[in-house]
Scaffold this motif. Structure first.
Motif, PDB file in Angstrom:
ATOM      1  N   SER A   7      22.218  40.177  18.278  1.00  0.00           N
ATOM      2  CA  SER A   7      22.794  38.849  18.434  1.00  0.00           C
ATOM      3  C   SER A   7      22.513  38.052  17.163  1.00  0.00           C
ATOM      4  N   PRO A   8      23.573  37.658  16.437  1.00  0.00           N
ATOM      5  CA  PRO A   8      24.998  37.891  16.635  1.00  0.00           C
ATOM      6  C   PRO A   8      25.340  39.382  16.615  1.00  0.00           C
ATOM      7  N   ALA A   9      26.395  39.743  17.313  1.00  0.00           N
ATOM      8  CA  ALA A   9      26.694  41.144  17.601  1.00  0.00           C
ATOM      9  C   ALA A   9      27.037  42.006  16.383  1.00  0.00           C
ATOM     10  N   ALA A  10      28.083  41.674  15.648  1.00  0.00           N
ATOM     11  CA  ALA A  10      28.552  42.585  14.603  1.00  0.00           C
ATOM     12  C   ALA A  10      28.314  42.088  13.188  1.00  0.00           C
ATOM     13  N   ARG A  11      28.196  40.774  13.022  1.00  0.00           N
ATOM     14  CA  ARG A  11      28.105  40.208  11.671  1.00  0.00           C
ATOM     15  C   ARG A  11      27.280  38.926  11.718  1.00  0.00           C
ATOM     16  N   SER A  12      26.460  38.728  10.697  1.00  0.00           N
ATOM     17  CA  SER A  12      25.702  37.485  10.577  1.00  0.00           C
ATOM     18  C   SER A  12      25.510  37.169   9.109  1.00  0.00           C
ATOM     19  N   LEU A  13      25.173  35.919   8.835  1.00  0.00           N
ATOM     20  CA  LEU A  13      24.858  35.535   7.471  1.00  0.00           C
ATOM     21  C   LEU A  13      23.468  36.044   7.119  1.00  0.00           C
ATOM     22  N   PHE A  14      23.254  36.335   5.842  1.00  0.00           N
ATOM     23  CA  PHE A  14      22.028  36.963   5.397  1.00  0.00           C
ATOM     24  C   PHE A  14      20.783  36.136   5.709  1.00  0.00           C
ATOM     25  N   ASP A  15      20.920  34.818   5.755  1.00  0.00           N
ATOM     26  CA  ASP A  15      19.765  33.963   6.019  1.00  0.00           C
ATOM     27  C   ASP A  15      19.652  33.538   7.479  1.00  0.00           C
ATOM     28  N   GLU A  16      20.481  34.085   8.357  1.00  0.00           N
ATOM     29  CA  GLU A  16      20.407  33.788   9.788  1.00  0.00           C
ATOM     30  C   GLU A  16      19.502  34.787  10.498  1.00  0.00           C
ATOM     31  N   PRO A  17      18.786  34.332  11.519  1.00  0.00           N
ATOM     32  CA  PRO A  17      17.995  35.279  12.315  1.00  0.00           C
ATOM     33  C   PRO A  17      18.902  36.282  13.025  1.00  0.00           C
ATOM     34  N   LEU A  18      18.404  37.484  13.192  1.00  0.00           N
ATOM     35  CA  LEU A  18      19.114  38.531  13.918  1.00  0.00           C
ATOM     36  C   LEU A  18      18.213  38.976  15.066  1.00  0.00           C
ATOM     37  N   ALA A  19      18.669  38.767  16.287  1.00  0.00           N
ATOM     38  CA  ALA A  19      17.898  39.188  17.461  1.00  0.00           C
ATOM     39  C   ALA A  19      18.208  40.658  17.739  1.00  0.00           C
ATOM     40  N   ILE A  20      17.160  41.462  17.889  1.00  0.00           N
ATOM     41  CA  ILE A  20      17.303  42.901  18.105  1.00  0.00           C
ATOM     42  C   ILE A  20      16.625  43.264  19.422  1.00  0.00           C
ATOM     43  N   ALA A  21      17.351  43.981  20.275  1.00  0.00           N
ATOM     44  CA  ALA A  21      16.793  44.434  21.547  1.00  0.00           C
ATOM     45  C   ALA A  21      17.349  45.828  21.845  1.00  0.00           C
ATOM     46  N   VAL A  22      16.593  46.607  22.597  1.00  0.00           N
ATOM     47  CA  VAL A  22      17.028  47.933  23.018  1.00  0.00           C
ATOM     48  C   VAL A  22      16.967  47.967  24.534  1.00  0.00           C
ATOM     49  N   ARG A  23      18.036  48.388  25.157  1.00  0.00           N
ATOM     50  CA  ARG A  23      18.131  48.479  26.615  1.00  0.00           C
ATOM     51  C   ARG A  23      18.277  49.941  27.023  1.00  0.00           C
ATOM     52  N   GLY A  24      17.877  50.247  28.238  1.00  0.00           N
ATOM     53  CA  GLY A  24      18.109  51.574  28.791  1.00  0.00           C
ATOM     54  C   GLY A  24      17.055  52.614  28.466  1.00  0.00           C
ATOM     55  N   HIS A 125      25.329  46.712  11.506  1.00  0.00           N
ATOM     56  CA  HIS A 125      25.462  45.263  11.482  1.00  0.00           C
ATOM     57  C   HIS A 125      25.708  44.815  10.055  1.00  0.00           C
ATOM     58  N   GLU A 126      26.690  43.934   9.859  1.00  0.00           N
ATOM     59  CA  GLU A 126      26.980  43.390   8.536  1.00  0.00           C
ATOM     60  C   GLU A 126      26.156  42.139   8.299  1.00  0.00           C
ATOM     61  N   ARG A 127      25.501  42.084   7.140  1.00  0.00           N
ATOM     62  CA  ARG A 127      24.755  40.895   6.720  1.00  0.00           C
ATOM     63  C   ARG A 127      25.535  40.290   5.553  1.00  0.00           C
ATOM     64  N   ALA A 128      26.297  39.237   5.848  1.00  0.00           N
ATOM     65  CA  ALA A 128      27.198  38.613   4.876  1.00  0.00           C
ATOM     66  C   ALA A 128      26.496  37.495   4.110  1.00  0.00           C
ATOM     67  N   PHE A 129      27.048  37.148   2.968  1.00  0.00           N
ATOM     68  CA  PHE A 129      26.496  36.095   2.133  1.00  0.00           C
ATOM     69  C   PHE A 129      27.387  34.864   2.101  1.00  0.00           C
ATOM     70  N   LEU A 130      28.643  35.020   2.514  1.00  0.00           N
ATOM     71  CA  LEU A 130      29.582  33.902   2.571  1.00  0.00           C
ATOM     72  C   LEU A 130      30.136  33.761   3.979  1.00  0.00           C
ATOM     73  N   ARG A 131      30.166  32.535   4.467  1.00  0.00           N
ATOM     74  CA  ARG A 131      30.785  32.259   5.761  1.00  0.00           C
ATOM     75  C   ARG A 131      32.289  32.492   5.631  1.00  0.00           C
ATOM     76  N   ASP A 132      32.944  32.872   6.699  1.00  0.00           N
ATOM     77  CA  ASP A 132      34.389  33.102   6.670  1.00  0.00           C
ATOM     78  C   ASP A 132      35.118  31.857   6.171  1.00  0.00           C
ATOM     79  N   GLY A 133      36.081  32.054   5.300  1.00  0.00           N
ATOM     80  CA  GLY A 133      36.900  30.959   4.791  1.00  0.00           C
ATOM     81  C   GLY A 133      36.383  30.303   3.522  1.00  0.00           C
ATOM     82  N   VAL A 134      35.168  30.630   3.098  1.00  0.00           N
ATOM     83  CA  VAL A 134      34.622  30.043   1.876  1.00  0.00           C
ATOM     84  C   VAL A 134      35.323  30.675   0.669  1.00  0.00           C
ATOM     85  N   ARG A 135      35.757  29.801  -0.257  1.00  0.00           N
ATOM     86  CA  ARG A 135      36.405  30.288  -1.479  1.00  0.00           C
ATOM     87  C   ARG A 135      35.400  30.268  -2.618  1.00  0.00           C
ATOM     88  N   ARG A 136      35.463  31.296  -3.433  1.00  0.00           N
ATOM     89  CA  ARG A 136      34.599  31.419  -4.614  1.00  0.00           C
ATOM     90  C   ARG A 136      35.459  31.168  -5.839  1.00  0.00           C
TER      91      ARG A 136
END
Length: 152
Positions: A7-24, A125-136
């Protein structure tokens, strides 16, 4: 069957926390969580940690401490990311192209030890550096060289 929940599931920003859990998992099952990614030059960075699932067969890194013997120990929810170490000594994780994300691989392996057992679950999981829509926008003015990042 065991599965990795992010969490977030598939993609997050590099400086955002990533929650990791294992079920089953089985009650109090011992597992090794291994993370890896390759930098832009192809160099491999890896970390591993040993855990024991709870009575309910769940493993939440925010509540379950890593056991001694891996890349880190103790209650470290982001440990699998900050503990990544290069295979080549003295190599550093550097990002040159911020428009492409790092691809983080997560694997849950059975047991502990030098050679953990069979693969129980895996995720990417993708760790991105730019939020969607940001122009460089490159800036070149006289001797000034810079990059302007514009939000959407």
């Amino acid at each position: 069957a065991p599965s990795i929940r992010l969490s977030p599931a598939a993609r997050s920003l590099f400086d955002e926390p990533l929650a990791i859990a294992v079920r089953g998992l089985g009650p109090r099952q011992r597992v090794t969580l291994r993370t890896s990614l390759r930098d832009e030059t192809g160099e491999l960075f890896q970390a591993s940690a040993r855990y024991q699932a709870g009575e309910d067969g769940q493993l939440d890194l925010a509540r379950c401490p890593a056991l001694p013997g891996g890349s880190f120990s103790g209650l470290e929810p982001m440990g699998p990311l900050w503990a990544l170490q290069p295979q080549r000594p003295f190599w550093r994780l550097v990002k040159r192209d911020v428009q492409s994300p790092f691809l983080l691989q997560l694997e849950v392996l059975e047991g502990h030890g030098e050679r953990p057992g069979r693969l129980l679950a895996q995720a990417q999981h993708e760790r991105a550096f730019l939020r969607d829509g940001v122009r460089r926008v490159p800036v070149r003015e006289g001797r000034i060289r810079a990059t302007l990042f514009l939000p959407p």
